[in-house]
Design a protein around this motif. Sequence first.
Motif, PDB file in Angstrom:
ATOM      1  N   ALA A  58      18.271  81.370  11.368  1.00 46.56           N
ATOM      2  CA  ALA A  58      17.478  82.531  11.764  1.00 46.56           C
ATOM      3  C   ALA A  58      17.711  83.650  10.767  1.00 46.56           C
ATOM      4  CB  ALA A  58      17.860  82.999  13.169  1.00 46.56           C
ATOM      5  N   SER A  59      16.623  84.302  10.369  1.00 46.10           N
ATOM      6  CA  SER A  59      16.742  85.414   9.435  1.00 46.10           C
ATOM      7  C   SER A  59      15.841  86.545   9.898  1.00 46.10           C
ATOM      8  CB  SER A  59      16.345  84.985   8.017  1.00 46.10           C
ATOM      9  OG  SER A  59      14.990  84.575   7.983  1.00 46.10           O
ATOM     10  N   GLY A  60      16.147  87.743   9.442  1.00 42.39           N
ATOM     11  CA  GLY A  60      15.349  88.905   9.801  1.00 42.39           C
ATOM     12  C   GLY A  60      16.007  90.170   9.289  1.00 42.39           C
ATOM     13  N   ILE A  61      15.625  91.281   9.882  1.00 39.30           N
ATOM     14  CA  ILE A  61      16.187  92.566   9.466  1.00 39.30           C
ATOM     15  C   ILE A  61      16.642  93.346  10.698  1.00 39.30           C
ATOM     16  CG2 ILE A  61      14.732  92.714   7.404  1.00 39.30           C
ATOM     17  CD1 ILE A  61      12.999  94.751   8.957  1.00 39.30           C
ATOM     18  N   VAL A  62      17.579  94.226  10.482  1.00 42.44           N
ATOM     19  CA  VAL A  62      17.917  95.266  11.453  1.00 42.44           C
ATOM     20  C   VAL A  62      17.328  96.561  10.919  1.00 42.44           C
ATOM     21  CG1 VAL A  62      19.746  96.577  12.579  1.00 42.44           C
ATOM     22  CG2 VAL A  62      20.009  94.115  12.230  1.00 42.44           C
ATOM     23  N   ALA A  63      16.446  97.185  11.704  1.00 40.43           N
ATOM     24  CA  ALA A  63      15.792  98.431  11.301  1.00 40.43           C
ATOM     25  C   ALA A  63      16.539  99.607  11.931  1.00 40.43           C
ATOM     26  CB  ALA A  63      14.334  98.435  11.745  1.00 40.43           C
ATOM     27  N   TYR A  64      17.003 100.537  11.090  1.00 43.12           N
ATOM     28  CA  TYR A  64      17.749 101.704  11.541  1.00 43.12           C
ATOM     29  C   TYR A  64      16.858 102.946  11.439  1.00 43.12           C
ATOM     30  CZ  TYR A  64      21.671  98.604  10.378  1.00 43.12           C
ATOM     31  OH  TYR A  64      22.534  97.538  10.278  1.00 43.12           O
ATOM     32  N   ASP A  65      16.960 103.814  12.431  1.00 38.56           N
ATOM     33  CA  ASP A  65      16.335 105.143  12.406  1.00 38.56           C
ATOM     34  C   ASP A  65      17.428 106.190  12.592  1.00 38.56           C
ATOM     35  OD1 ASP A  65      13.541 104.597  12.098  1.00 38.56           O
ATOM     36  OD2 ASP A  65      13.532 103.829  14.145  1.00 38.56           O
ATOM     37  N   VAL A  66      17.475 107.148  11.710  1.00 37.50           N
ATOM     38  CA  VAL A  66      18.475 108.210  11.794  1.00 37.50           C
ATOM     39  C   VAL A  66      17.749 109.549  11.805  1.00 37.50           C
ATOM     40  CG1 VAL A  66      20.461 109.303  10.705  1.00 37.50           C
ATOM     41  CG2 VAL A  66      20.179 106.818  10.572  1.00 37.50           C
ATOM     42  N   VAL A  67      17.948 110.321  12.852  1.00 42.42           N
ATOM     43  CA  VAL A  67      17.416 111.679  12.941  1.00 42.42           C
ATOM     44  C   VAL A  67      18.592 112.634  12.733  1.00 42.42           C
ATOM     45  CG1 VAL A  67      16.212 113.361  14.393  1.00 42.42           C
ATOM     46  CG2 VAL A  67      15.607 110.931  14.527  1.00 42.42           C
ATOM     47  N   TYR A  68      18.424 113.608  11.827  1.00 44.95           N
ATOM     48  CA  TYR A  68      19.565 114.445  11.459  1.00 44.95           C
ATOM     49  C   TYR A  68      19.126 115.866  11.112  1.00 44.95           C
ATOM     50  CZ  TYR A  68      18.102 113.692   6.576  1.00 44.95           C
ATOM     51  OH  TYR A  68      17.394 113.654   5.403  1.00 44.95           O
ATOM     52  N   LEU A  69      20.106 116.750  11.041  1.00 46.44           N
ATOM     53  CA  LEU A  69      19.913 118.100  10.521  1.00 46.44           C
ATOM     54  C   LEU A  69      20.257 118.097   9.040  1.00 46.44           C
ATOM     55  CD1 LEU A  69      21.443 120.536  13.175  1.00 46.44           C
ATOM     56  CD2 LEU A  69      19.050 120.219  12.596  1.00 46.44           C
ATOM     57  N   ASP A  70      19.372 118.669   8.222  1.00 42.63           N
ATOM     58  CA  ASP A  70      19.675 118.703   6.799  1.00 42.63           C
ATOM     59  C   ASP A  70      20.490 119.948   6.447  1.00 42.63           C
ATOM     60  OD1 ASP A  70      17.924 120.846   6.659  1.00 42.63           O
ATOM     61  OD2 ASP A  70      16.316 119.702   5.705  1.00 42.63           O
ATOM     62  N   GLY A  71      20.741 120.145   5.172  1.00 44.57           N
ATOM     63  CA  GLY A  71      21.585 121.237   4.731  1.00 44.57           C
ATOM     64  C   GLY A  71      21.041 122.606   5.057  1.00 44.57           C
ATOM     65  N   GLU A  72      19.736 122.724   5.307  1.00 40.48           N
ATOM     66  CA  GLU A  72      19.114 123.999   5.648  1.00 40.48           C
ATOM     67  C   GLU A  72      18.916 124.158   7.155  1.00 40.48           C
ATOM     68  OE1 GLU A  72      15.501 124.244   3.470  1.00 40.48           O
ATOM     69  OE2 GLU A  72      16.466 124.261   1.499  1.00 40.48           O
ATOM     70  N   GLY A  73      19.481 123.221   7.932  1.00 40.18           N
ATOM     71  CA  GLY A  73      19.351 123.296   9.378  1.00 40.18           C
ATOM     72  C   GLY A  73      18.018 122.808   9.897  1.00 40.18           C
ATOM     73  N   LYS A  74      17.249 122.115   9.050  1.00 38.89           N
ATOM     74  CA  LYS A  74      15.948 121.605   9.464  1.00 38.89           C
ATOM     75  C   LYS A  74      16.071 120.164   9.946  1.00 38.89           C
ATOM     76  CE  LYS A  74      13.368 124.508   6.198  1.00 38.89           C
ATOM     77  NZ  LYS A  74      12.424 124.516   5.054  1.00 38.89           N
ATOM     78  N   LEU A  75      15.140 119.817  10.851  1.00 38.06           N
ATOM     79  CA  LEU A  75      15.126 118.467  11.406  1.00 38.06           C
ATOM     80  C   LEU A  75      14.520 117.513  10.383  1.00 38.06           C
ATOM     81  CD1 LEU A  75      15.834 117.091  14.147  1.00 38.06           C
ATOM     82  CD2 LEU A  75      13.394 117.243  14.696  1.00 38.06           C
ATOM     83  N   SER A  76      15.178 116.360  10.205  1.00 41.07           N
ATOM     84  CA  SER A  76      14.685 115.361   9.272  1.00 41.07           C
ATOM     85  C   SER A  76      15.073 113.977   9.788  1.00 41.07           C
ATOM     86  CB  SER A  76      15.257 115.592   7.867  1.00 41.07           C
ATOM     87  OG  SER A  76      14.631 114.758   6.925  1.00 41.07           O
ATOM     88  N   SER A  77      14.557 112.930   9.140  1.00 39.79           N
ATOM     89  CA  SER A  77      14.888 111.573   9.561  1.00 39.79           C
ATOM     90  C   SER A  77      14.845 110.643   8.362  1.00 39.79           C
ATOM     91  CB  SER A  77      13.924 111.071  10.637  1.00 39.79           C
ATOM     92  OG  SER A  77      12.633 110.856  10.097  1.00 39.79           O
ATOM     93  N   ALA A  78      15.523 109.519   8.505  1.00 39.33           N
ATOM     94  CA  ALA A  78      15.552 108.483   7.476  1.00 39.33           C
ATOM     95  C   ALA A  78      15.449 107.126   8.154  1.00 39.33           C
ATOM     96  CB  ALA A  78      16.830 108.570   6.644  1.00 39.33           C
ATOM     97  N   ALA A  79      14.740 106.200   7.519  1.00 36.59           N
ATOM     98  CA  ALA A  79      14.599 104.838   8.029  1.00 36.59           C
ATOM     99  C   ALA A  79      14.951 103.855   6.928  1.00 36.59           C
ATOM    100  CB  ALA A  79      13.170 104.604   8.519  1.00 36.59           C
ATOM    101  N   PHE A  80      15.767 102.851   7.268  1.00 41.91           N
ATOM    102  CA  PHE A  80      16.166 101.844   6.292  1.00 41.91           C
ATOM    103  C   PHE A  80      16.525 100.574   7.036  1.00 41.91           C
ATOM    104  CE2 PHE A  80      19.690 104.533   7.422  1.00 41.91           C
ATOM    105  CZ  PHE A  80      20.745 103.669   7.659  1.00 41.91           C
ATOM    106  N   THR A  81      16.794  99.497   6.318  1.00 45.70           N
ATOM    107  CA  THR A  81      17.039  98.199   6.937  1.00 45.70           C
ATOM    108  C   THR A  81      18.219  97.494   6.290  1.00 45.70           C
ATOM    109  OG1 THR A  81      15.557  97.005   5.426  1.00 45.70           O
ATOM    110  CG2 THR A  81      14.579  97.921   7.441  1.00 45.70           C
ATOM    111  N   SER A  82      18.743  96.516   6.991  1.00 48.59           N
ATOM    112  CA  SER A  82      19.699  95.562   6.432  1.00 48.59           C
ATOM    113  C   SER A  82      19.258  94.158   6.836  1.00 48.59           C
ATOM    114  CB  SER A  82      21.124  95.840   6.917  1.00 48.59           C
ATOM    115  OG  SER A  82      21.231  95.649   8.320  1.00 48.59           O
TER     116      SER A  82
END
Length: 518
Positions: A58-82
């Motif tokens: 079996a093969s596939g990916i794990v999809a991650y979503d990260v919601v965070y505060l950036d250096g200026e205090g603004k809301l941001s997000s990043a998406a990546f996989t393994s």
Amino acid sequence: MSKSTVEFKKNQRGAAIYSDTHADYVLPDYLGEVRKILFVGAEARPAGKYTADGSAEASGIVAYDVVYLDGEGKLSSAAFTSDYDVSIPLPGEGAEATNLATRVANFSVRLGGPRKISAKATVAVSAVASYTETVAPTGSAFSEEHEPELLMRDVNILTATESQSVERELAETVCRLDGSIADEVSVIYSRADAECESVAVSDGEATVKGTLSVLAIIKNEDSEPYPVLHKIPFSESVAYPEASGGELFPSAVVTSLTTAVTPDESGCEVVANAIVDISLGTLGNESVTVTADAYLCECETENGYGELSYTELIAATKERVNHTAELSREAEGLRGLDEVLCLVGTARTDTVAADGRELTVTGTVKYTGAASCVEESGERSFMPLRLEVPFDERITLPSPVGEAAKIDVTVSVAHPTASLDAERIYPSSALDMTVVITEDKSMRILSSSEAREDLPFERRPATVTVYYPAEGDTLFSVAKHYHTRAARLAADNLLTEAVVKGDGESGGLSGVSKLIIH
């Protein structure tokens, strides 16, 4: 194939196999550096499987979503996989079909620097393999020279089937922003969940209807980010010849989601494009008739016996219950909470107890998300949202559950939301409870029967024998002892069909005071 030979499908479940996967993600230049992580999500998305030589890959990916505060205090997000790749040993050789269940057992995300996110996850994969099993007694009693008397027994054997998945692309406008400039509008974070709501079966096809729910956190120029929820209905036909029997369990999984801001004549619009895999599974029983015993009227037989082990489905059902909790904002450290921007829920089952037809399931719902807040200084900011609330639900079963039954309960969380007032927060969701009850059974069956032609049965003179049934006697056992046919014994004694079928192996003789044997 002789009438004493039977073929049937047998399903065997293997133990879950765990595999670790990890990813190091460096933020691109257009994203701000991470100051504080608010919310993390991880989902396993199967990509393919290959079965051979007693194992499944079996093969596939794990999809991650990260919601965070950036250096200026603004809301941001990043998406990546393994990536993950797991080898699962199957319970036996020669599997004709293999169904895999994949989930993220646990995961963690940490910062490796202002612009680097490291993620680890453990993926659990379990397999249910389907085999064809043949039960056929052997021996000279089954040769063309003989016609044995057979004791046949019906057993119900669990069957599990799964259709091929159908891929459906859904695209629709999430929201329209009149008067806004596309370059000044951004989608900070988005997620989508698909839900099956009904199944209709006709002519080897199952029509699955459901809804795709898309959540997008939108920022328009200098305004505060705000959530938008949009629902897209879908209807898809799935080829499924086995859909005529058993309990149906439809499934819809979002495998891809993209959002884009596009200009139009009056402003701009946010468009979501998702790919949904839709499939259908069935749990049921196959009725199988096996040979429990045999004998010859013309001579003695030497019989061999074995055990048939099998699993019978007792009940399978899926019920939805609404769950709401009331929590103190002060106790949860949420005094400054202003608005919930995104929320997901997972359920953990702690205890399952059956009492007659009532099933009690207890556990915990864990909510995680991100929210806007007002700090003590009066400034607006963002905060993580983490809540845990217990649940205690009862389900009425179609029939009582025996002590030997195995009860498997899976609880999933749908439509998590949270409302609030000045003093309290009210998290709520729909809990989908899938209950599968099985029982492992076994019975003695005939494995061989050899004709002892050197020991012919000597026919009695034309006399009548009166036999008084003892406890445990059946029509078959008496006929076997006297080397006559059970059908003739029933006809000669005018036995009713109810007595012939009886409660025993082949005709209980309760209430029959005597038998006349010619």
